[in-house]
Design a protein around this motif. Structure first.
Motif, PDB file in Angstrom:
ATOM      1  N   GLY A   1       0.825  -1.204   0.000  1.00 38.71           N
ATOM      2  CA  GLY A   1       0.000   0.000   0.000  1.00 38.71           C
ATOM      3  C   GLY A   1       0.856   1.250   0.000  1.00 38.71           C
ATOM      4  N   SER A   2       0.208   2.357  -0.299  1.00 40.54           N
ATOM      5  CA  SER A   2       0.883   3.653  -0.280  1.00 40.54           C
ATOM      6  C   SER A   2      -0.100   4.712   0.190  1.00 40.54           C
TER       7      SER A   2
ATOM      8  N   ALA B   1      -5.568   9.301   1.193  1.00 39.84           N
ATOM      9  CA  ALA B   1      -6.060   7.968   0.847  1.00 39.84           C
ATOM     10  C   ALA B   1      -4.955   6.941   0.975  1.00 39.84           C
ATOM     11  N   LEU B   2      -5.358   5.705   1.254  1.00 41.86           N
ATOM     12  CA  LEU B   2      -4.470   4.549   1.228  1.00 41.86           C
ATOM     13  C   LEU B   2      -4.764   3.787  -0.054  1.00 41.86           C
ATOM     14  N   LEU B   3      -3.755   3.661  -0.903  1.00 42.69           N
ATOM     15  CA  LEU B   3      -3.915   3.022  -2.211  1.00 42.69           C
ATOM     16  C   LEU B   3      -3.243   1.666  -2.225  1.00 42.69           C
ATOM     17  N   SER B   4      -3.849   0.741  -2.922  1.00 40.37           N
ATOM     18  CA  SER B   4      -3.236  -0.580  -3.095  1.00 40.37           C
ATOM     19  C   SER B   4      -2.184  -0.487  -4.195  1.00 40.37           C
ATOM     20  N   THR B   5      -0.965  -0.881  -3.885  1.00 44.75           N
ATOM     21  CA  THR B   5       0.091  -0.875  -4.903  1.00 44.75           C
ATOM     22  C   THR B   5       0.007  -2.101  -5.802  1.00 44.75           C
ATOM     23  N   VAL B   6      -0.894  -3.017  -5.487  1.00 44.88           N
ATOM     24  CA  VAL B   6      -1.077  -4.232  -6.296  1.00 44.88           C
ATOM     25  C   VAL B   6      -2.129  -4.005  -7.373  1.00 44.88           C
TER      26      VAL B   6
END
Length: 931
Positions: free
Chosen positions: A431-432, A442-447
């Protein structure tokens, strides 16, 4: 809404005052008073009391005398109010003079009525009326021509029988009317005749219209056509001359604006506004090395792992790498675009950089060679973070690009269209966290690139941020005087810290997440224990705002840099001071001038530096003995410098000798702004109590006090002829005062926030105002009739200035940005990161080519203006300059702009041929012709 006069604040009393003044003005009108015409017109247009408006309308409609009727028609055009126009139409009031009647009918849409042809005599009367009209009325005529589709009529009146009559004197709106009028009437021959003399932004449209019509000239004009049209650009982008770029003048010792610890925490690098970098030891005393100054403030600063190299850049297209043991330059990389973000790789062998075009480069630290180059997204890279194989890049439009070493293509995640302020990839790389300047983090999925979580509770603009990757939390200080802290695993804030009247200016987090460090605008420092945001320590560390801070990788030390010129190294958590470095540098609080080419930056701690703007030479420095300088102004002849500070004294200095020439004591509050009247024998100064004073110089006696504002007068501007004074205030109003009587003719209440800057155009037609909403509001003199508004970049407008031709307005912002706006196109042209701190002053040097700016970072910069050419006013030297700029342009788009201008000027001068003097020598019999 605009008001002629403020008649009380209690509704009943205000109505009574309006009605009383209306009756008095009606009696004066009956006695033949022209002033009564103006007052009644103002009441009719602006009064909120219906009875007063009705009485004013009745009195105005009864005007029959020619002198009063002419005055009323002039008022109608100056105010541009539809209700007043309708009143005059219904009452059949017209000027008796046929020239005045022609321009009045044209501006009110009745010149070319259906079924009536416009004769040549009508055009001659219109041309004569236009030439004799007030400059504001001429602007209104141009606006009316575009509104009523009567550009062709006004164009013929302006251009005359020759088609180019007085073209060198036409203003930009007049050129626009002529070009549009000829295009509407399909007068292609006459249009082509004007193209080589037309301002470049309008020439592009004229050429496009000729192409669309399938028209081409014949004869000799075909040669010029074939030279100009292939070079034509789709749109004039106001290129910036490369030859106008100059180094900052009188750079101070350097205000520290960048801090960087080495990965092991044993070294601390400081970068200043003067371009100097110093490396200090944090464990043992002493300075390791000092890197010579570069041009411009340090914006990129990093010590890679191993403590052997230093990477630095000043925000332009150049990155440099130095060896720390001997300060030698290892490599220099000339980038194609300005570098906007940098991150050393954890292994100390590579460097990640992002640029203004959205490219990401991975450089070898050994030689600066680009190992990898990727175009992520067409928006400037604002920040970079990396954890393991995952790299995240934030962009200025809110987009986040995520790269995984195991996947070929980046993930592009669209954000809230606001710049990404900071990023932190989670330790596991899945995550980032993305923090935006405006909008919810926001918390974003790096996948997958999906939004895992939107963090709630945030409001306002993010002023500063801190992220603790290992601690699993982040903090945002907003412009709403609040610090909010979130845990990665929860959407709601886990802690909220109200700051009340304080504003956080810098945040930093210990890598292990145990401590949050906060610096404030008053120099105070707070240390919070995490989690829970427990206040561990609060103390006064600096005299002025904390500009930046950084916690060492081990979390045992913190460095702070303040606008008071000091940098401190503290031991955590006790906050014991280990080192203090004093740069002896103060931010520039005000910029006075110009008087000819003389400009005077004045530092906040009381030093004035007299600079010749032609070459940046320092003529003299004066110690002002003035605490906390707030404002400064220079007399028109440059002989007297007036300076206001935090005390109640306004001091006058003789710039020729550097001695104190006089002063003005004020009993109550201090001064906040000031400006000389034409002639230099008096000045106007605004104070914290909301009043302005007219002061004789150098005696310091107050001849008049102007009351009206209900809060601090923050800014003032005087027209070049001294007829008008504009003041802005924290009470959100702008006032227009008529000189010499200093009557408050207009009160403008368009802004919802405090007004921070005002400026009057040199032709006295318009004035501009700006404040914390970032919008530039434009008005016509003398009544504040709205002329338009332009939205600029985010931030507070701190300074404003018009160019000499009135075509551009320049705004300085608290972010350090200078923005250039087209007045007549009502659009943003360009922005320049002029300073690392707030812009504190803007002036233009004579010649309309160079802008002088000062900032809270202590720098005085000379910037070239975006170029708006009027070929009709050009000389042969402009043709040579265009050719030189074309050769030196750094991009293809800029080169195309200069090539078009060169072709346009060559066509303009095609009929001007001169014969050169024959050089001495045998065998020279040919005539040499140039042109």
């Amino acid at each position: 809404m605009n008001f002629v006069k403020v008649r009380g604040t209690i509704p009943v009393i205000s109505r009574w005052l309006y009605q009383r003044d209306t009756k008095k003005a009606a009696r004066n009108l009956a006695a033949g008073s022209i002033d009564a015409v103006r007052e009644l017109a103002g009441i009719f247009v602006t009064a909120e009391d219906p009875a007063s408006r009705t009485a004013a309308a009745r009195a105005l409609a009864g005007i029959t005398a020619p002198r009063e009727a002419a005055a009323l028609c002039t008022e109608c055009l100056l105010r541009d109010d539809p209700n007043l126009t309708r009143l005059l139409r219904d009452a059949s009031i017209l000027p008796r003079d046929p020239r005045e009647r022609a321009i009045f009918l044209f501006c009110t849409g009745r010149f070319a009525e259906p079924g009536r042809a416009v004769s040549e005599e009508d055009r001659m009367l219109l041309a004569a009326g236009y030439a004799a009209a007030h400059p504001v009325i001429r602007s209104q005529a141009c606006k009316s021509a575009k509104r009523d589709s009567t550009c062709g009529i006004l164009a013929r009146a302006l251009a005359g029988p020759s088609g180019t009559q007085d073209a060198s004197c036409w203003s930009y709106p007049e050129w626009e009317v002529v070009i549009r009028g000829l295009t509407e009437e399909q007068q292609w021959d006459r249009l082509w005749l004007l193209v080589p003399h037309t301002p470049a932004p309008l020439a592009t449209g004229a050429i496009a219209a000729l192409h669309a019509a399938g028209w081409q000239p014949a004869g000799d004009d075909k040669l010029a056509w074939d030279a100009v049209t292939p070079a034509a650009v789709e749109r004039w982008t106001y290129p910036v001359p490369v030859s106008g770029v100059r180094a900052p003048a009188a750079k101070p010792a350097g205000q520290v604006v960048r801090l960087a610890f080495s990965p092991d925490g044993s070294l601390l690098a400081t970068g200043t506004t003067g371009g100097t970098v110093e490396i200090h030891r944090t464990i043992t005393p002493g300075t390791v090395s000092s890197i010579p100054a570069e041009d411009g403030p340090v914006r990129i600063l990093a010590i890679p792992a191993g403590n052997t190299h230093l990477v630095t850049g000043t925000g332009d297209t150049t990155i440099r790498c130095f060896r720390l043991d001997d300060n030698s330059l290892v490599w220099t990389r000339e980038h194609k675009q300005p570098v906007t973000a940098v991150l050393p790789d954890a292994d100390g062998k590579r460097l990640l950089i992002g640029d203004e075009t959205g490219h990401l480069f991975i450089l070898s630290l050994e030689d600066g060679r680009a190992v990898i180059s990727l175009h992520l997204h067409p928006s400037p890279v604002t920040c970079i973070d990396r954890a393991g194989p995952v790299t995240a890049c934030g962009h200025a439009d809110g987009t986040v690009a995520i790269l995984n070493a195991e996947k070929p293509d980046p993930l592009i995640v669209t954000g809230p269209t606001s710049p990404v302020r900071s990023l932190a990839v989670t330790p596991d790389g899945t995550g980032s966290v993305a923090i935006f300047e405006r909008g919810l983090p926001a918390l974003l999925s790096t996948v997958t690139g999906e939004k895992v979580r939107a963090f709630s509770g945030h409001a306002g603009k993010a002023v500063c941020v801190a992220l603790s990757r290992d601690g699993g939390w982040f903090a945002i200080a907003s412009d709403e005087h609040t610090i909010r802290i979130w845990d990665y695993g929860s959407a709601a804030p886990c802690a909220t810290i109200p700051l009340y009247s304080r504003q956080a200016t810098a945040l930093a987090a210990a890598p292990d997440g145990s401590v949050l460090f906060a610096g404030f605008h008053d120099g105070t420092i707070r240390v919070y224990g995490m989690p829970g945001a427990r206040l561990l320590r609060e103390f006064k560390a600096h005299k002025k705002a904390v500009g930046t801070c950084s916690v060492s990788p081990a979390g045992d030390r913190v460095a702070t840099a303040s606008w008071d010129g000091t940098t401190r190294l503290l031991r955590l958590p006790q906050c014991e001071t280990l080192r203090t470095w004093d740069a002896h540098a103060g931010g520039i609080a005000a910029l006075a001038g110009p008087a000819g080419t003389l400009v005077v930056p004045v530092t906040a701690d009381g030093t004035a530096c007299l600079i010749d703007g032609k070459d940046g030479t320092v003529i003299r420095t004066i110690d002002l003995y003035t605490p906390a300088v707030r404002a400064a102004t220079l007399s028109p002849d440059g002989s007297v410098l007036a300076v206001a500070g935090a005390d109640t004294t306004l001091r006058f200095w003789d710039t020729r000798t550097g001695s104190l020439a006089g002063s003005c004591e004020r009993r109550s509050t201090s001064w906040r702004c000031c400006g000389f009247l034409p002639g230099g024998s008096s000045l106007v100064a605004g104070g914290w109590d909301g009043s302005c004073a007219i002061i004789h110089v150098p005696a310091g006696t107050i001849s008049r006090t102007l009351a009206g504002h209900t809060s601090t007068v923050t800014c003032c501007a005087l027209s070049p002829d001294g007829d008008y004074l504009i003041t802005g205030s924290n009470d959100t109003t702008v006032r227009v005062w008529t000189v010499p009587g200093y009557e408050a003719g207009v009160v403008i209440r368009d802004s919802s926030t405090e007004v921070g800057a005002v400026a009057i155009s040199p032709d006295r037609v318009r004035f501009a105002a700006g404040g914390s909403d970032g919008v530039i509001h434009l008005y016509y003199l003398p009544y504040g009739t709205p002329s338009g508004s332009i939205t600029g970049p985010p931030g507070t407008v701190t300074s404003l200035a018009f160019t000499e031709d009135g075509c551009l307005v320049v705004a300085g912002y608290d972010s350090g940005i200078c923005a250039f706006f087209s007045v007549f196109e009502e659009r943003l042209i360009n922005t320049v990161p002029a300073h690392a701190g707030a812009v504190t002053g803007i002036v233009l040097l004579p010649g309309n080519r160079t802008l002088v700016t000062t900032g809270a970072d202590g720098a005085c910069s000379f910037l070239p203006l975006p170029y708006l050419p009027f070929p009709a006013r050009a000389s042969f030297s402009d043709l040579a300059a265009a050719e030189r700029e074309e050769q030196e342009a750094g991009t293809e788009s800029a080169r195309a702009q200069w090539a078009f201008l060169r072709a346009l000027l060559a066509a303009h001068f095609r009929d001007e041929i001169g014969i050169c003097t024959l050089p001495a020598g045998p065998g020279l019999y040919d005539i040499m012709v140039v042109g």
